[in-house]
Design a protein around this motif. Structure first.
Motif, short mmCIF file in Angstrom:
data_model
loop_
_atom_site.label_atom_id
_atom_site.label_comp_id
_atom_site.label_asym_id
_atom_site.label_seq_id
_atom_site.Cartn_x
_atom_site.Cartn_y
_atom_site.Cartn_z
N LEU A 41 79.91 22.37 -84.68
CA LEU A 41 79.51 22.30 -83.28
C LEU A 41 78.01 22.52 -83.18
O LEU A 41 77.49 23.51 -83.70
CB LEU A 41 80.22 23.38 -82.47
N GLY A 42 77.32 21.61 -82.50
CA GLY A 42 75.90 21.79 -82.26
C GLY A 42 75.67 22.79 -81.14
O GLY A 42 76.62 23.28 -80.50
N ALA A 43 74.42 23.10 -80.87
CA ALA A 43 74.08 24.08 -79.84
C ALA A 43 74.64 23.67 -78.48
O ALA A 43 75.18 24.51 -77.74
CB ALA A 43 72.57 24.26 -79.77
N ALA A 44 74.54 22.40 -78.12
CA ALA A 44 75.07 21.93 -76.83
C ALA A 44 76.58 22.06 -76.78
O ALA A 44 77.15 22.42 -75.74
CB ALA A 44 74.64 20.48 -76.59
N ASP A 45 77.26 21.79 -77.91
CA ASP A 45 78.71 21.95 -77.96
C ASP A 45 79.10 23.41 -77.72
O ASP A 45 80.04 23.70 -76.99
CB ASP A 45 79.26 21.51 -79.32
N CYS A 46 78.37 24.32 -78.35
CA CYS A 46 78.67 25.76 -78.20
C CYS A 46 78.49 26.20 -76.76
O CYS A 46 79.30 26.97 -76.24
CB CYS A 46 77.78 26.59 -79.14
N GLU A 47 77.45 25.71 -76.10
CA GLU A 47 77.25 26.03 -74.68
C GLU A 47 78.41 25.50 -73.84
O GLU A 47 78.90 26.17 -72.94
CB GLU A 47 75.92 25.45 -74.18
N ALA A 48 78.88 24.30 -74.15
CA ALA A 48 79.96 23.69 -73.39
C ALA A 48 81.28 24.45 -73.54
O ALA A 48 82.03 24.58 -72.57
CB ALA A 48 80.15 22.23 -73.81
N LEU A 53 88.57 28.35 -73.01
CA LEU A 53 89.32 29.24 -73.91
C LEU A 53 88.93 29.05 -75.37
O LEU A 53 89.15 29.94 -76.19
CB LEU A 53 90.83 29.00 -73.76
N ILE A 54 88.34 27.91 -75.69
CA ILE A 54 87.94 27.64 -77.08
C ILE A 54 86.92 28.68 -77.56
O ILE A 54 86.85 28.98 -78.75
CB ILE A 54 87.39 26.21 -77.21
N GLU A 55 86.16 29.26 -76.63
CA GLU A 55 85.15 30.24 -77.03
C GLU A 55 85.75 31.38 -77.86
O GLU A 55 85.10 31.91 -78.76
CB GLU A 55 84.45 30.83 -75.81
N ASP A 56 86.99 31.75 -77.58
CA ASP A 56 87.64 32.84 -78.32
C ASP A 56 88.07 32.45 -79.73
O ASP A 56 88.52 33.30 -80.50
CB ASP A 56 88.87 33.35 -77.57
N TYR A 57 87.96 31.16 -80.08
CA TYR A 57 88.52 30.70 -81.35
C TYR A 57 87.52 30.08 -82.31
O TYR A 57 87.82 29.92 -83.47
CB TYR A 57 89.65 29.69 -81.08
N TYR A 58 86.33 29.71 -81.84
CA TYR A 58 85.40 29.09 -82.79
C TYR A 58 84.60 30.16 -83.51
O TYR A 58 84.48 31.28 -83.05
CB TYR A 58 84.54 28.01 -82.12
N PHE A 59 84.07 29.80 -84.68
CA PHE A 59 83.38 30.75 -85.56
C PHE A 59 81.87 30.55 -85.48
O PHE A 59 81.40 29.44 -85.25
CB PHE A 59 83.80 30.52 -87.02
N ALA A 60 81.14 31.61 -85.77
CA ALA A 60 79.70 31.51 -85.94
C ALA A 60 79.42 30.62 -87.15
O ALA A 60 80.14 30.64 -88.13
CB ALA A 60 79.10 32.90 -86.16
N CYS A 67 74.47 27.17 -83.78
CA CYS A 67 75.62 26.28 -83.91
C CYS A 67 76.89 27.07 -84.21
O CYS A 67 76.85 28.28 -84.37
CB CYS A 67 75.35 25.26 -85.03
N GLY A 68 78.01 26.37 -84.27
CA GLY A 68 79.28 27.01 -84.54
C GLY A 68 80.19 26.10 -85.34
O GLY A 68 79.84 24.96 -85.66
N LEU A 69 81.39 26.62 -85.65
CA LEU A 69 82.40 25.86 -86.37
C LEU A 69 83.73 25.98 -85.65
O LEU A 69 84.20 27.10 -85.40
CB LEU A 69 82.56 26.39 -87.80
N MET A 70 84.33 24.85 -85.31
CA MET A 70 85.69 24.84 -84.79
C MET A 70 86.60 24.78 -86.01
O MET A 70 86.54 23.82 -86.79
CB MET A 70 85.90 23.62 -83.89
N VAL A 71 87.39 25.81 -86.21
CA VAL A 71 88.22 25.93 -87.41
C VAL A 71 89.55 25.23 -87.19
O VAL A 71 90.23 25.44 -86.19
CB VAL A 71 88.44 27.42 -87.76
#
Length: 128
Positions: A41-48, A53-60, A67-71
């Protein structure tokens, strides 16, 4: 890295945390118990996703703090513990991208909840 026969772990419902992951059979310390592919996930994806609820599940992200990682695996359902029974690590594969590894840091008995330490400060009350 050898793949172990599955299932060593499976999803479970918990009374106080919602979802979680449980050991199906005894797991020896040092065993990799989950290898989860991710979507970067890019910076814009993380903001979105911060307002979903996805915020509780993606990783740094392991190398880019914007950026982040959707596992795409059970690692995303593991609950937090101050003293977890698995360690979380990341490897990068040229074809698969980032992979999250969960490795038992102690012997885990069948029926035990699999827990990991979150990379961010918990946003919830920590209970024993």
């Amino acid at each position: 890295m050898d793949c172990l026969e599955y299932p060593l772990i499976r999803p479970m419902a918990t009374a106080d945390k919602g979802r979680g992951v449980i050991a199906v059979s005894d797991i020896a310390a040092g065993n990799v118990i989950e290898q989860s592919c991710t979507i970067e996930l890019g910076a814009a994806d993380c903001e979105a996703v911060r307002v979903t609820l996805i915020e509780d599940y993606y990783f740094a992200h392991p190398v880019d703090d914007k950026c982040g990682l959707m596992v795409l695996g059970l690692a995303s359902l593991c609950n937090h513990a101050e003293t977890p029974n698995v360690d979380t690590s990341f490897i990068h594969d040229d074809k698969l991208g980032w992979i999250v590894l969960l490795t038992a840091n102690q012997t885990i008995a069948a029926g035990t909840e699999i827990t990991r330490r979150y990379a961010c400060p918990p946003w919830f009350q920590i209970t024993a």
